[in-house]
Design a protein around this motif. Sequence first.
Motif, short mmCIF file in Angstrom:
data_model
loop_
_atom_site.label_atom_id
_atom_site.label_comp_id
_atom_site.label_asym_id
_atom_site.label_seq_id
_atom_site.Cartn_x
_atom_site.Cartn_y
_atom_site.Cartn_z
N ASN A 63 2.39 -0.38 33.15
CA ASN A 63 2.89 0.74 32.35
C ASN A 63 2.87 0.42 30.85
N ASP A 64 3.16 1.42 30.05
CA ASP A 64 3.08 1.29 28.58
C ASP A 64 4.01 0.19 28.06
N GLU A 65 5.19 0.10 28.63
CA GLU A 65 6.15 -0.91 28.17
C GLU A 65 5.62 -2.32 28.44
N GLN A 66 5.01 -2.50 29.60
CA GLN A 66 4.45 -3.80 29.95
C GLN A 66 3.24 -4.13 29.07
N GLU B 297 2.79 -3.07 25.98
CA GLU B 297 3.31 -3.40 24.66
C GLU B 297 3.82 -4.82 24.60
N ALA B 298 4.44 -5.27 25.68
CA ALA B 298 4.92 -6.66 25.75
C ALA B 298 3.73 -7.63 25.71
N LYS C 43 2.40 -7.83 22.07
CA LYS C 43 3.21 -8.64 21.15
C LYS C 43 3.04 -10.13 21.41
#
Length: 432
Positions: A419-422, A424-425, A428
């Motif tokens: 997913n998008d959150e994963q 983004e992690a 970074k």
Amino acid sequence: MKQLDVKLMHPRVQITKVISRIYKNGMTTTSGGNISIKDENGDIWVTPSAVDKGTLTEKDIICVKKDGTIIGDHKPSSEYPFHKAIYDVRPDITAVIHAHPPALVSFSIVRDIPNTNIIPQAKDICGEIGYAPYGMPGSEELGVKIAAQFEGTETMAIIMENHGTVLGGTDMMDAYTRFETLEFCARTIINAKTIGEPVMLTDEQIKEFQDQIPYDIERNDTGSYPPEEREIRQNICDIVRRACDQGLMISSYGTVSVRWKDNDFLITPPDVARWDITPEDIVQIKGGKAEPGKTPSRSVSLHQKIYEMNPHINSIILTQPPYLMAYGTTGVKFDVRTIPESWIFLQDVPCLEFGTHFTGNDTIPKLLSESVPSVLVANDSFIVTGDKLLQTFDRLEVAEFSAKSLVMGAPLGKLFPINDEQVEALRKKFLG
């Protein structure tokens, strides 16, 4: 093609070389398939019956003389009758390949013919494709049915009902290139149908593709070949062979280039079977002009533009991996968010319209960046870039493995990408 020069290479050598390639690429079995060559004397050289295709040697090849005399340690292939029947009705054919490659067998079982408009070069390579009704293997009846599809036509490829395929050629490499290309089309269509519905190119689009190819290339008067340049040539050859061995390229398609210095680079040529390419075949592009006496890949202008507009890119691979092309021919989004490594290596891969790779179009050179290292071009190719050639090849492998996982996963149920959150992690931590 240069590396299988029929004027210099004995039919035994050609047959052994090609049947080995067919077997190693999973396009025939130990006992299946047979190939032959008709020489200038009217003698037919053919693979033997009941000899392991994985260990076939030159001494195993049989010669059936024009008068019917058999020379060799084995019996000729049981399918020899239809090879002879083809030669009898088509004097222009001097090589025949018959095998049971899985995708083409699938088409033969459903009684259909692959549409070669799936990619731009296949229609020209394969030509019109015939369909022969079922006949008992090894029978005269089967020979009659197959010969009828060849006789009085320019057809060089036949789908055999519930059997496989048979292809002719003006020489062995012509037949092999046609065989490999037709199986590639069949695989791509099957993979595409697993995830969506393949879209075919129109004849007009194919003509547009052919018309824009730059055949008249300016050439330098002389060339210089320092040690580092020669090393790049060898590296390109090594990577091309790896790509062929892993099914990431076929003999008739696939381009690799590496920046040499400034905007000068080295690139593979057309019309040389990729799995036999040598350092001498590689073409130097210096000052926008080709090495004397050599012709570079048809996509040379695109490579030149990419290097000029992207100083961070030092190598490019353009090819047609069968699972990636399933996405490139359906319009279904290729989502690399399968596993973390896939996204880290590739990030998001845009799919562009057919024609954006044509000479004079700057879309791809402008789009490529450190965050967009690769693109899919609809019905044409996957283009991947990198700093070092090995990095570029690694990205190609990762992309095709990801596409394969997605295609294979499609029949199992709904796919759940990262997913998008994963993502983004991951961005970074690994990309800063």
